[in-house]
Design a protein around this motif. Structure first.
Motif, PDB file in Angstrom:
ATOM      1  N   THR A   1      -8.649  15.485  -3.237  1.00  0.00           N
ATOM      2  CA  THR A   1      -7.694  16.074  -2.290  1.00  0.00           C
ATOM      3  C   THR A   1      -7.405  15.182  -1.087  1.00  0.00           C
ATOM      4  OG1 THR A   1      -9.491  17.280  -1.219  1.00  0.00           O
ATOM      5  CG2 THR A   1      -8.259  18.456  -2.894  1.00  0.00           C
ATOM      6  N   MET A   2      -8.227  14.169  -0.856  1.00  0.00           N
ATOM      7  CA  MET A   2      -7.955  13.324   0.315  1.00  0.00           C
ATOM      8  C   MET A   2      -6.812  12.350   0.032  1.00  0.00           C
ATOM      9  SD  MET A   2     -11.118  10.611   0.280  1.00  0.00           S
ATOM     10  CE  MET A   2     -10.589   9.616   1.654  1.00  0.00           C
ATOM     11  N   MET A   3      -6.179  11.899   1.128  1.00  0.00           N
ATOM     12  CA  MET A   3      -5.127  10.889   1.003  1.00  0.00           C
ATOM     13  C   MET A   3      -5.628   9.600   1.622  1.00  0.00           C
ATOM     14  SD  MET A   3      -1.729  13.071   1.960  1.00  0.00           S
ATOM     15  CE  MET A   3      -0.515  11.950   1.271  1.00  0.00           C
ATOM     16  N   GLU A   4      -5.233   8.505   1.004  1.00  0.00           N
ATOM     17  CA  GLU A   4      -5.708   7.204   1.447  1.00  0.00           C
ATOM     18  C   GLU A   4      -4.688   6.155   1.010  1.00  0.00           C
ATOM     19  OE1 GLU A   4     -10.173   5.481   1.685  1.00  0.00           O
ATOM     20  OE2 GLU A   4      -9.734   6.575  -0.113  1.00  0.00           O
ATOM     21  N   PRO A   5      -4.612   5.030   1.706  1.00  0.00           N
ATOM     22  CA  PRO A   5      -3.721   3.969   1.207  1.00  0.00           C
ATOM     23  C   PRO A   5      -4.301   3.377  -0.080  1.00  0.00           C
ATOM     24  CG  PRO A   5      -4.385   3.571   3.499  1.00  0.00           C
ATOM     25  CD  PRO A   5      -5.262   4.650   2.961  1.00  0.00           C
TER      26      PRO A   5
ATOM     27  N   ARG B   1     -20.241   6.931  -0.320  1.00  0.00           N
ATOM     28  CA  ARG B   1     -19.317   6.434   0.698  1.00  0.00           C
ATOM     29  C   ARG B   1     -19.779   6.886   2.084  1.00  0.00           C
ATOM     30  NH1 ARG B   1     -12.912   6.824   0.461  1.00  0.00           N
ATOM     31  NH2 ARG B   1     -12.461   6.296   2.606  1.00  0.00           N
TER      32      ARG B   1
ATOM     33  N   LYS C   1      -2.459  11.003  -2.321  1.00  0.00           N
ATOM     34  CA  LYS C   1      -3.542  11.956  -2.552  1.00  0.00           C
ATOM     35  C   LYS C   1      -4.306  11.510  -3.800  1.00  0.00           C
ATOM     36  CE  LYS C   1      -2.983  16.463  -1.562  1.00  0.00           C
ATOM     37  NZ  LYS C   1      -3.736  17.679  -1.385  1.00  0.00           N
TER      38      LYS C   1
ATOM     39  N   ILE D   1     -18.700  10.288  -3.668  1.00  0.00           N
ATOM     40  CA  ILE D   1     -18.345  10.533  -2.262  1.00  0.00           C
ATOM     41  C   ILE D   1     -19.570  10.459  -1.358  1.00  0.00           C
ATOM     42  CG2 ILE D   1     -18.458  13.076  -2.434  1.00  0.00           C
ATOM     43  CD1 ILE D   1     -15.974  10.954  -0.329  1.00  0.00           C
TER      44      ILE D   1
ATOM     45  N   VAL E   1     -13.423  15.935  -2.802  1.00  0.00           N
ATOM     46  CA  VAL E   1     -13.002  15.111  -1.659  1.00  0.00           C
ATOM     47  C   VAL E   1     -12.069  14.011  -2.156  1.00  0.00           C
ATOM     48  CG1 VAL E   1     -13.708  13.625   0.242  1.00  0.00           C
ATOM     49  CG2 VAL E   1     -15.134  15.572  -0.384  1.00  0.00           C
TER      50      VAL E   1
ATOM     51  N   ARG F   1       0.841  -1.190   0.000  1.00  0.00           N
ATOM     52  CA  ARG F   1       0.000   0.000   0.000  1.00  0.00           C
ATOM     53  C   ARG F   1       0.878   1.242   0.000  1.00  0.00           C
ATOM     54  NH1 ARG F   1      -4.468  -0.097   4.562  1.00  0.00           N
ATOM     55  NH2 ARG F   1      -2.698   0.352   5.902  1.00  0.00           N
ATOM     56  N   VAL F   2       0.440   2.237  -0.726  1.00  0.00           N
ATOM     57  CA  VAL F   2       1.100   3.543  -0.628  1.00  0.00           C
ATOM     58  C   VAL F   2       0.043   4.559  -0.235  1.00  0.00           C
ATOM     59  CG1 VAL F   2       3.088   3.289  -2.145  1.00  0.00           C
ATOM     60  CG2 VAL F   2       0.859   3.743  -3.138  1.00  0.00           C
ATOM     61  N   PHE F   3       0.476   5.565   0.485  1.00  0.00           N
ATOM     62  CA  PHE F   3      -0.447   6.577   0.976  1.00  0.00           C
ATOM     63  C   PHE F   3      -0.412   7.740  -0.007  1.00  0.00           C
ATOM     64  CE2 PHE F   3      -1.776   9.784   4.237  1.00  0.00           C
ATOM     65  CZ  PHE F   3      -2.976   9.172   4.570  1.00  0.00           C
TER      66      PHE F   3
ATOM     67  N   PHE G   1      -6.857  10.972   5.101  1.00  0.00           N
ATOM     68  CA  PHE G   1      -6.422  12.320   5.453  1.00  0.00           C
ATOM     69  C   PHE G   1      -7.144  13.266   4.510  1.00  0.00           C
ATOM     70  CE2 PHE G   1      -3.764  15.871   4.090  1.00  0.00           C
ATOM     71  CZ  PHE G   1      -3.476  16.495   5.283  1.00  0.00           C
ATOM     72  N   PHE G   2      -7.859  14.213   5.082  1.00  0.00           N
ATOM     73  CA  PHE G   2      -8.585  15.146   4.217  1.00  0.00           C
ATOM     74  C   PHE G   2      -8.288  16.580   4.623  1.00  0.00           C
ATOM     75  CE2 PHE G   2     -12.507  17.597   3.204  1.00  0.00           C
ATOM     76  CZ  PHE G   2     -12.374  17.550   1.826  1.00  0.00           C
TER      77      PHE G   2
END
Lengths: 359, 183, 252
Positions: free
Chosen positions: A174-178, A265, A7, A262, A171, A3-5, B36-37
């Motif tokens: 711009t959000m970051m997630e694995p 979710r 954006k 979004i 959303v 997994r990478v984190f 992270f938002f």
């Protein structure tokens, strides 16, 4: 796979590179700037090209040119910028040029707000330009889904010789997630994909009328134009097989939430909370929003279901129109809406769900 | 188990970096889901900034909850804006150098950390976010503290000169967080 | 008898020109085709057509072409050339396309020094849509959207695209020619050849502005249009090399 984190915007760009995208042109607009910025760093590493166009109008035309030569090409923008691209998108659809574009949508209309929204639904699914063309439109609700859809979008585009739209929002962007990134297509694969398009690609051909490449976004002959449109219509009809949606806890649902992207979710997590409180609530989430999975709404047990709750970040509601077609007056439809850059909250969904159940 | 955290302060206080370091460490440490938002104003400098971090062992529904388990507050306006979102029983981490008013909530745990002062004592006001990250990790143990440091190290890789200062800041924060937990 | 002239193979054999009698589009099309054949580049060429009468070429051309959205030819050419640096790419645009709706795309491509060639057909009027005023319409010249003639107070002055581009640093070669007499036809052909050669040698952006006629919308016959061109158009748009960096390079 590890997994990478990442954006959302950057993950989308990386997925495109891995799918073999070797041309990107775009113009700055919030909240999608990380896509062109990422490409400007990444393209030189893979022998691809990044161009910052002088406008959205120019950028999509550059993509039209690059894709017409067989190169996997992409552009991205946000809402009012996407509106400017509608000229080139329509040309690509008319000339049947495969390309992928992303709308990291924000509030509207006009310049709207720079915050996330789902105000471009009808534009994205019904009329992304003049002339009544259609496209496959995918709506991701996680960064992982945005990655997987972008990767697959290039294959769909090439399969159909048609544009494909990823309808994301601020959303997701711009959000970051694995995320797990898909495999990188090798230089040989990328070359082979382009070579496969050579017969129709505008790269130069033997001097022979029969074999020249002729990219035609229009026709002088009305007969030929009609035939072109009939062929396109047949393609759109064939997309029944590509319909995708998610059904969540429908089995005993007395209320079914309908949402995409979004909002879906957030709604899914509201469904879990409502279930914990004993409310029998389910969810239908269209994944392809064009074509729209109307038949998903046949899965609802209308003997039990008191209402369908339309949840979307758009005022006035837009997605609601497709939901209504799916529900076919079999139960009432209620709404839970927000707009202007405000992000849908679980609390408001829960409140609206309880109200709909009590009514 | 799901933790909803909001980090808020002035632009320039490093609240985004704080949230990002934490989220990245959570991503590396386990199979847990994490989002992270960021939420920016339109200004490039100044103004307010805040971000949301959700760490969960289940699928994450909303990358920004409407009800926070934890709040990290770096300035007064952020306290006013976000305190009402803190759940009863939630935890409030306050930059007590700047926020001196009584938050007026007796249904939450308040962890005070004078991170602005501490950073000035360390000789660089910019590390207040790293101190606060230490306080949060030390107090909550939400992510392995070593791993958080590894992430900071990795991200500061291009500026190795800053590492000793940040190490000191992080450790000071950790110690303060742990101490507060014991009390 | 000896055959001394053959029509260029780049124009389909079975097609008869649909351009108005006396229109210079067909002359320029022939010249481009001849140059491509002489340079042995026909099988390696991608032509980007503008919208308007320029677009009519697609019916006659026997080699690769694409129709750009109105004004966007230079952007489309950028996309093709950047991903296929070995292909000879040229745009073929009229004055409305290049200087009005496509001004941003044209100047931006020139400013980036894109390595393709632009053939700019300037006849001072919108042809296909029926004689509306163009950025290059002469003062006093009547148009269907300027029935009393172009009035500087209301419409400004004719735009000189070569001179405007000459303010930019990147363009390599800018020349204005015409096709009003055999000598100028030969000069036009040489200019097109030079523009294409520059591209093949990787020199960057070249534009040949060709001052042409529009007998139909000018309200003249074929010969009358030549007279008007010589007495009016060429006064406003003087012919010649506006910039040629190869001369500067030789000078060094």
């Amino acid at each position: 796979m590890s997994r990478v984190f990442m954006k959302g915007c950057e993950a989308i760009a990386e997925a495109a590179v891995r799918a073999g995208c070797r041309f990107f042109a775009g113009y700055p607009i919030t909240p999608q700037n990380e896509i062109p910025e990422y490409f400007s760093r990444r393209m030189p590493e893979v022998g691809g090209t990044f161009v910052q166009g002088e406008s959205e109008v120019a950028s999509i035309s550059m993509v039209y040119g690059a894709a017409s030569s067989g190169t996997r090409a992409m552009t991205s923008s946000s809402s009012c910028g996407i509106a400017l691209k509608s000229e080139g998108i329509s040309y690509c659809a008319s000339a049947r040029i495969p390309m992928v574009y992303v709308n990291v949508s924000r509030g509207g209309p006009g310049v709207g707000s720079i915050q996330p929204a789902q105000m471009d639904y009808l534009q994205a699914t019904k009329a992304s330009g003049n002339g009544g063309f259609q496209m496959l439109v995918f709506a991701p609700s996680t960064v992982q889904e945005a990655v997987d859809m972008t990767y697959a979008a290039f294959d769909y585009a090439d399969r159909d010789r048609n544009p494909v739209l990823i309808l994301a929002d601020g959303v997701i962007g711009t959000m970051m997630e694995p995320v797990e990134l898909p495999p990188m297509r090798s230089d040989e694969e990328v070359k082979a994909i382009k070579e496969g398009k050579r017969p129709w690609a505008i790269v130069g051909h033997e001097l022979d009328y029969a074999h020249r490449a002729w990219i035609e976004p229009g026709q002088w002959s009305t007969a030929v134009m009609q035939r072109t449109n009939e062929k396109a219509a047949a393609l759109y009809e064939s997309w029944e097989k590509d319909l995708r949606w998610e059904e969540y806890r429908l089995e005993d649902a007395e209320l079914v939430i309908a949402a995409y992207g979004i909002s879906a979710r957030i709604a899914r997590s509201a469904v879990n909370l409502l279930r914990q409180e004993g409310y029998p609530v389910g969810l239908i989430r269209p994944i392809t929003v064009n074509p729209f999975p109307y038949k998903a709404f046949d899965k609802i047990d209308y003997g039990k279901c008191k209402a369908v709750l339309d949840v979307e970040m758009s005022i006035p509601a837009q997605f609601l129109r497709d939901v209504s077609i799916g529900v076919k007056d079999r139960c009432p439809i209620t709404t839970c809406l927000c707009s202007g850059g405000n992000i849908m909250s679980r609390e408001s969904i829960i409140e609206a769900a309880k109200k709909s159940l009590e009514a | 188990m799901e933790t909803n955290l909001c980090v808020a302060g002035f632009g320039g206080q490093g609240v985004m970096t704080l949230g990002k370091f934490l989220a990245e460490a959570a991503c590396e440490s386990s199979d847990r889901n994490v989002t992270f938002f960021p939420s920016y104003g339109a200004e490039q400098r100044g103004g307010t900034a805040n971000c949301f971090v959700v760490i969960s062992d289940q699928e994450i529904g909303a990358p920004l909850g409407d009800r926070m388990d934890d709040l990290i507050i770096m300035n007064e306006p952020s306290l006013k804006k976000f305190l009402p979102t803190l759940k009863p029983g939630g935890r409030l981490f306050l930059n007590s150098s700047i926020v001196t008013d009584d938050p007026g909530r007796d249904d939450v745990t308040i962890v005070k950390a004078p991170v602005t002062e501490l950073s000035l004592e360390l000789g660089n006001a910019k590390v207040l976010n790293v101190i606060m990250l230490g306080v949060y990790v030390g107090y909550t143990g939400i992510v392995d503290e070593e791993l958080v440091w590894r992430i900071i190290e990795q991200k500061l890789g291009s500026k190795p000169k800053l590492l000793p200062l940040n190490k000191k800041a992080y450790e000071e924060g950790l110690a303060l967080g742990k101490k507060q937990k014991q009390n | 008898m000896e055959k001394i002239y053959t029509r260029t193979k780049t124009i389909q054999e079975d097609k008869v020109s649909g351009f108005c009698p006396g229109c210079m589009h067909s002359t320029v099309m022939k010249l481009i085709g001849e140059v491509l054949e002489e340079l042995d580049q026909v099988q390696n060429t991608a032509c980007v057509l503008g919208i308007g009468c320029c677009g009519l070429h697609m019916d006659y051309m026997a080699y690769d072409n694409i129709t750009a959205p109105h004004g966007r030819a230079c952007a489309v050419a950028t996309g093709i050339k950047r991903t296929n640096p070995g292909t000879l790419v040229y745009t073929y645009q009229g004055d409305g396309d290049l200087a009005s709706i496509g001004l941003a795309e044209t100047l931006s491509a020139a400013n980036r020094g894109e390595n393709f060639s632009v053939i700019f057909i300037n006849n001072g009027i919108y042809g296909m849509t029926g004689g509306q005023m163009a950025p290059t319409t002469l003062i006093g010249m009547k148009a269907t959207t300027a029935p009393k003639g172009r009035d500087p107070k209301e419409h400004g002055y004719p735009m000189h695209m070569c001179e405007i581009m000459n303010q930019l640093t990147a363009p390599y070669y800018l020349e204005r020619t015409s096709c009003n007499n055999p000598a100028n036809v030969r000069k036009t052909k040489a200019a097109i050849r030079k523009a294409f050669m520059n591209q093949l040698e990787g020199k960057g952006f070249s534009m040949v502005e060709i001052v042409t006629n529009c007998p139909t919308n000018w309200g003249t016959d074929a010969l009358g249009s030549l007279e008007y061109l010589e007495q009016n158009m060429l006064k406003e748009f003087p012919l010649g090399v506006i910039r040629d960096k190869s001369l500067e390079e030789e000078g060094k």
